[in-house]
Design a protein around this motif. Sequence first.
Motif, PDB file in Angstrom:
ATOM      1  N   LEU A  36     -17.229  69.806 -23.768  1.00 36.30           N
ATOM      2  CA  LEU A  36     -17.372  69.247 -22.423  1.00 36.30           C
ATOM      3  C   LEU A  36     -18.707  69.674 -21.829  1.00 36.30           C
ATOM      4  CD1 LEU A  36     -16.106  67.853 -19.878  1.00 36.30           C
ATOM      5  CD2 LEU A  36     -15.194  70.108 -19.273  1.00 36.30           C
ATOM      6  N   THR A  37     -19.473  68.696 -21.362  1.00 33.46           N
ATOM      7  CA  THR A  37     -20.729  69.023 -20.675  1.00 33.46           C
ATOM      8  C   THR A  37     -20.947  68.010 -19.553  1.00 33.46           C
ATOM      9  OG1 THR A  37     -23.078  69.591 -21.006  1.00 33.46           O
ATOM     10  CG2 THR A  37     -22.245  67.665 -22.204  1.00 33.46           C
ATOM     11  N   ASN A  38     -22.103  68.078 -18.904  1.00 35.89           N
ATOM     12  CA  ASN A  38     -22.386  67.113 -17.837  1.00 35.89           C
ATOM     13  C   ASN A  38     -22.764  65.754 -18.405  1.00 35.89           C
ATOM     14  OD1 ASN A  38     -24.105  69.568 -15.806  1.00 35.89           O
ATOM     15  ND2 ASN A  38     -22.026  68.806 -15.561  1.00 35.89           N
ATOM     16  N   HIS A  39     -22.593  64.724 -17.593  1.00 32.03           N
ATOM     17  CA  HIS A  39     -23.111  63.402 -17.936  1.00 32.03           C
ATOM     18  C   HIS A  39     -24.635  63.469 -18.047  1.00 32.03           C
ATOM     19  CE1 HIS A  39     -24.438  59.222 -17.053  1.00 32.03           C
ATOM     20  NE2 HIS A  39     -23.417  58.914 -17.814  1.00 32.03           N
ATOM     21  N   HIS A  40     -25.271  64.180 -17.134  1.00 29.29           N
ATOM     22  CA  HIS A  40     -26.743  64.206 -17.180  1.00 29.29           C
ATOM     23  C   HIS A  40     -27.266  65.005 -18.366  1.00 29.29           C
ATOM     24  CE1 HIS A  40     -26.701  67.991 -14.627  1.00 29.29           C
ATOM     25  NE2 HIS A  40     -27.813  68.240 -15.294  1.00 29.29           N
ATOM     26  N   CYS A  41     -26.398  65.811 -18.991  1.00 27.31           N
ATOM     27  CA  CYS A  41     -26.803  66.516 -20.216  1.00 27.31           C
ATOM     28  C   CYS A  41     -26.656  65.607 -21.441  1.00 27.31           C
ATOM     29  CB  CYS A  41     -25.968  67.769 -20.402  1.00 27.31           C
ATOM     30  SG  CYS A  41     -26.279  69.017 -19.130  1.00 27.31           S
ATOM     31  N   GLY A  42     -25.667  64.724 -21.401  1.00 23.38           N
ATOM     32  CA  GLY A  42     -25.493  63.774 -22.503  1.00 23.38           C
ATOM     33  C   GLY A  42     -26.323  62.519 -22.326  1.00 23.38           C
TER      34      GLY A  42
ATOM     35  N   GLN B 258     -12.038  87.517 -31.171  1.00 26.97           N
ATOM     36  CA  GLN B 258     -12.150  86.271 -30.420  1.00 26.97           C
ATOM     37  C   GLN B 258     -12.307  86.592 -28.933  1.00 26.97           C
ATOM     38  OE1 GLN B 258      -8.337  84.671 -29.059  1.00 26.97           O
ATOM     39  NE2 GLN B 258      -8.740  82.999 -30.486  1.00 26.97           N
ATOM     40  N   SER B 259     -13.230  85.924 -28.268  1.00 30.05           N
ATOM     41  CA  SER B 259     -13.417  86.156 -26.836  1.00 30.05           C
ATOM     42  C   SER B 259     -13.968  84.894 -26.186  1.00 30.05           C
ATOM     43  CB  SER B 259     -14.370  87.346 -26.617  1.00 30.05           C
ATOM     44  OG  SER B 259     -15.624  87.074 -27.201  1.00 30.05           O
ATOM     45  N   LEU B 260     -14.041  84.944 -24.870  1.00 29.49           N
ATOM     46  CA  LEU B 260     -14.511  83.803 -24.088  1.00 29.49           C
ATOM     47  C   LEU B 260     -15.849  83.259 -24.590  1.00 29.49           C
ATOM     48  CD1 LEU B 260     -13.039  82.634 -21.689  1.00 29.49           C
ATOM     49  CD2 LEU B 260     -14.476  83.998 -20.191  1.00 29.49           C
ATOM     50  N   LYS B 261     -16.738  84.139 -24.951  1.00 25.90           N
ATOM     51  CA  LYS B 261     -18.083  83.708 -25.351  1.00 25.90           C
ATOM     52  C   LYS B 261     -18.059  82.730 -26.545  1.00 25.90           C
ATOM     53  CE  LYS B 261     -19.780  86.420 -29.169  1.00 25.90           C
ATOM     54  NZ  LYS B 261     -18.673  86.159 -30.099  1.00 25.90           N
ATOM     55  N   ASP B 262     -16.992  82.774 -27.354  1.00 24.07           N
ATOM     56  CA  ASP B 262     -16.906  81.874 -28.506  1.00 24.07           C
ATOM     57  C   ASP B 262     -16.704  80.420 -28.096  1.00 24.07           C
ATOM     58  OD1 ASP B 262     -17.171  83.961 -30.399  1.00 24.07           O
ATOM     59  OD2 ASP B 262     -15.085  84.514 -30.035  1.00 24.07           O
ATOM     60  N   ALA B 263     -16.363  80.190 -26.831  1.00 18.81           N
ATOM     61  CA  ALA B 263     -16.147  78.818 -26.363  1.00 18.81           C
ATOM     62  C   ALA B 263     -17.339  78.291 -25.570  1.00 18.81           C
ATOM     63  CB  ALA B 263     -14.886  78.758 -25.504  1.00 18.81           C
ATOM     64  N   ILE B 264     -18.419  79.075 -25.490  1.00 16.35           N
ATOM     65  CA  ILE B 264     -19.578  78.657 -24.689  1.00 16.35           C
ATOM     66  C   ILE B 264     -20.726  78.306 -25.636  1.00 16.35           C
ATOM     67  CG2 ILE B 264     -21.125  79.267 -22.777  1.00 16.35           C
ATOM     68  CD1 ILE B 264     -18.123  79.582 -22.118  1.00 16.35           C
ATOM     69  N   VAL B 265     -21.304  77.125 -25.494  1.00 17.61           N
ATOM     70  CA  VAL B 265     -22.429  76.761 -26.360  1.00 17.61           C
ATOM     71  C   VAL B 265     -23.622  76.296 -25.530  1.00 17.61           C
ATOM     72  CG1 VAL B 265     -21.018  76.121 -28.358  1.00 17.61           C
ATOM     73  CG2 VAL B 265     -21.554  74.380 -26.637  1.00 17.61           C
ATOM     74  N   GLN B 266     -24.785  76.499 -26.116  1.00 14.42           N
ATOM     75  CA  GLN B 266     -25.962  75.835 -25.559  1.00 14.42           C
ATOM     76  C   GLN B 266     -25.959  74.429 -26.132  1.00 14.42           C
ATOM     77  OE1 GLN B 266     -29.935  77.323 -26.470  1.00 14.42           O
ATOM     78  NE2 GLN B 266     -30.574  76.904 -24.364  1.00 14.42           N
ATOM     79  N   PHE B 267     -26.188  73.433 -25.282  1.00 12.49           N
ATOM     80  CA  PHE B 267     -26.019  72.037 -25.674  1.00 12.49           C
ATOM     81  C   PHE B 267     -27.376  71.339 -25.689  1.00 12.49           C
ATOM     82  CE2 PHE B 267     -25.316  67.554 -24.676  1.00 12.49           C
ATOM     83  CZ  PHE B 267     -24.266  67.211 -25.520  1.00 12.49           C
ATOM     84  N   GLY B 268     -27.750  70.821 -26.852  1.00 13.71           N
ATOM     85  CA  GLY B 268     -28.973  70.029 -26.947  1.00 13.71           C
ATOM     86  C   GLY B 268     -30.222  70.776 -26.509  1.00 13.71           C
ATOM     87  N   GLY B 269     -30.189  72.090 -26.571  1.00 12.12           N
ATOM     88  CA  GLY B 269     -31.384  72.869 -26.237  1.00 12.12           C
ATOM     89  C   GLY B 269     -31.562  73.186 -24.772  1.00 12.12           C
ATOM     90  N   GLY B 270     -31.165  72.306 -23.866  1.00 16.20           N
ATOM     91  CA  GLY B 270     -31.478  72.553 -22.451  1.00 16.20           C
ATOM     92  C   GLY B 270     -30.300  72.653 -21.508  1.00 16.20           C
ATOM     93  N   CYS B 271     -29.090  72.499 -22.016  1.00 19.95           N
ATOM     94  CA  CYS B 271     -27.911  72.512 -21.150  1.00 19.95           C
ATOM     95  C   CYS B 271     -26.867  73.459 -21.725  1.00 19.95           C
ATOM     96  CB  CYS B 271     -27.295  71.108 -21.065  1.00 19.95           C
ATOM     97  SG  CYS B 271     -28.026  70.019 -19.819  1.00 19.95           S
ATOM     98  N   THR B 272     -25.745  73.559 -21.017  1.00 23.94           N
ATOM     99  CA  THR B 272     -24.623  74.375 -21.477  1.00 23.94           C
ATOM    100  C   THR B 272     -23.416  73.460 -21.650  1.00 23.94           C
ATOM    101  OG1 THR B 272     -25.532  76.201 -20.187  1.00 23.94           O
ATOM    102  CG2 THR B 272     -23.252  76.427 -20.924  1.00 23.94           C
ATOM    103  N   ALA B 273     -22.480  73.887 -22.506  1.00 26.15           N
ATOM    104  CA  ALA B 273     -21.239  73.139 -22.679  1.00 26.15           C
ATOM    105  C   ALA B 273     -20.156  74.117 -23.079  1.00 26.15           C
ATOM    106  CB  ALA B 273     -21.401  72.062 -23.744  1.00 26.15           C
ATOM    107  N   SER B 274     -18.896  73.639 -23.079  1.00 26.99           N
ATOM    108  CA  SER B 274     -17.824  74.520 -23.539  1.00 26.99           C
ATOM    109  C   SER B 274     -16.913  73.784 -24.499  1.00 26.99           C
ATOM    110  CB  SER B 274     -17.044  75.072 -22.344  1.00 26.99           C
ATOM    111  OG  SER B 274     -16.591  74.020 -21.526  1.00 26.99           O
ATOM    112  N   ILE B 275     -16.256  74.566 -25.346  1.00 24.10           N
ATOM    113  CA  ILE B 275     -15.300  74.020 -26.307  1.00 24.10           C
ATOM    114  C   ILE B 275     -13.944  74.006 -25.623  1.00 24.10           C
ATOM    115  CG2 ILE B 275     -14.270  74.326 -28.595  1.00 24.10           C
ATOM    116  CD1 ILE B 275     -17.241  73.989 -28.823  1.00 24.10           C
TER     117      ILE B 275
END
Length: 694
Positions: A62-68, A37-54
């Motif tokens: 959690l991501t930006n409003h402009h990403c959602g 288990q490491s930090l990278k497991d909490a980082i996702v690409q969101f909807g193809g063009g943004c980033t988010a975290s668990i």
Amino acid sequence: ANEGMWFLMHIKRLNQRDMQKMGLQLTPEEIYSINNQSLKDAIVQFGGGCTASIISDNGLVLTNHHCGYNVIAELSTAEQNHLKNGFWAGSMDQELKPQNLSVRFFVRMDDVSERILSQVNASMTEKEREAAINKEIAKIQEENNDGGKYTVSVRSFYQGNEYYYFVYEDYTDVRLVGTPPESIGKYGGDTDNWEWPRHTGDFSLFRVYADANGQPASYSPDNVPLKAKYHLPVNINGVKENDFAMILGYPGRTNRWMPAEGIEQNVKYAYPAWVEGSKRSMDVMKKYMDKDESVNLMYASQYAGIANYWKNRQGMIDALTKHGTAATKRKIEAKFDKWANKPQNKDKFGDVIKTINNYYSLTNEKAQHDNYLISLLRSSKFAILPYRIGSGLENYATSNEAKRKELRPRLLALINSLYTDYHLPLEKEVMAAQLELYTSKSNYPLPELISQEEMKLDFNTYVDAIFNLSMFSSKERVEAFLEYPDSDLLANDPLYKLSSALLDKYREDPEELQQPLNDFQRSFRLLVEGLRTSGISRIRYPDANSTLRLSYGKVRALPKDPRNDADKNNYTTFKGVINKYKPNDDEFDLPKDMLEIYEKKDYGRYANEKGQLSVNFLTDNDITGGNSGSPVLNGKGELIGLAFDGNIEAMAGDVIFDDNLQRTINVDIRYVLWLIDNYSNAKHIVDELTIVEN
Ligand code: ARG
């Protein structure tokens, strides 16, 4: 030290260098480990063009409003307007499932440069080279996708000098949990976009669902919240100048190796056309969006996307011009050229600069033309739609009854999916405006399609006329074609003819440019190789290309600015939000209860040490678009903010990093939590988090 978007598999090197000195307390293994288990497991690409975290063990994202933004608009109606009013699911069963939204977890990566490059040799043309590489890529994908469980992506870096593969796992059941009203999430609108001082609550919350075994699954009411391998703890102790700040995410694109003449081409030919074309569509769209809330919801996201890059490209023109970036690059290239023409280098590198410059001078006009055309295709739905359905209809019309019966359902589904969420008067006027601009600016006035007579017409009249004649102007007419198919009718349909001509033009691969393009591609690769091996360039990291990167830096102020009332120009406060408030304004209005709550100044544990509520803050991380929604982490890997923008002064950063100018604009996590906890009363969400507090 803060320049660079680094691969996670290379952080061991960096770690020893200066991350630890700057304040990192994690080991490389705690950031990126294949097996543990490491930090990278909490980082996702969101909807193809943004980033988010668990951020919880129940798959909270959690991501930006402009990403959602696009899914929030999709899930809204004029009556139930979540974009305008905000939304909070009171319990999991109230969360909202958009049609298409996925998050992508990063499993592992590795270097396959030697393997790929052993397939090519210097005598190949670029096309042969590409074919050989693609063949090897297919094998690497096959070997690493674990029977189809994973998506494997092999990407080129340093302009084709290195190759790495990336293994991902995609989850497609992702639901909206909560969002502030747009007036908070997009506070300041396009006026404040790309600007500091900033006062935006740019966040939204989602949740990833999986099947009972934690595996990716398409939507089902039986799906359960994903227990991700890791989630980020949240630290609410606040930030101060020089604090270590690390950002993990998916930066979209940088061009730090771009040659001087490429920059010149963008500044003088490509971007001005982009800016002009975007503005033309924005003006038309806005007119209709302001009149009708349901039209606004249909186009809000597309409009925001166009406006975002409209301002970005103008910012780039200004910054690149002001800083003389092309001239700086020319000096580097002169140095390179001297090195390249030393006897031992001449054979391989001698012509590189000349070849590159020749290609740009041949393509300046084309770059301008293409940008006007792309502007048309980007903003006009009916410039593309007939072409997309047309080949299917053609096939249908020329098939026998049995075959038609078989084709029918898929065609109907395609038609159904394309004829949704549009407003015909807006579409017609956008098309007219774009056609007028395109035909006036390009040397390609669509001669067979628009006669000299028609060219003199008002384009609105022209578009009206072709929409009246075309079957593509309504879903009913296209469906009727399925009852009475006729290839001649299709071939003569004016919207189909227009659409096909535009796309043919877009795909055109002019014969006279084939050789120059081939030579340019080879030379650009050699330029980057030579700049690296000669030591003329000190860049040690690859350009961004939507692969996972780590950027490290610190909280860092800009020089004092009268527009910021905070005592130090590295953060902004809720007071600053209120100072900007303009009732009923498009961009600076606020919900009434926001003002009432301000009067109480009750920020509880989210207050900073001065008793204020911090809203946004600055770091000097090296990021770009695509990093939006990325977590900002302290030295212990705890969440302190959410990256959401860059500053306009630094917009040359795409092609040259400026340590003094470049800043990342972040939402303070305390503002996010205060908005969830106090403003929105969604305490059950806060209860899910792992909060670290002194
Ligand atoms: N500039 C931000 C980015 O590219 C997007 C901000 C969206 N907000 C807006 N007002 N359009 O990541």
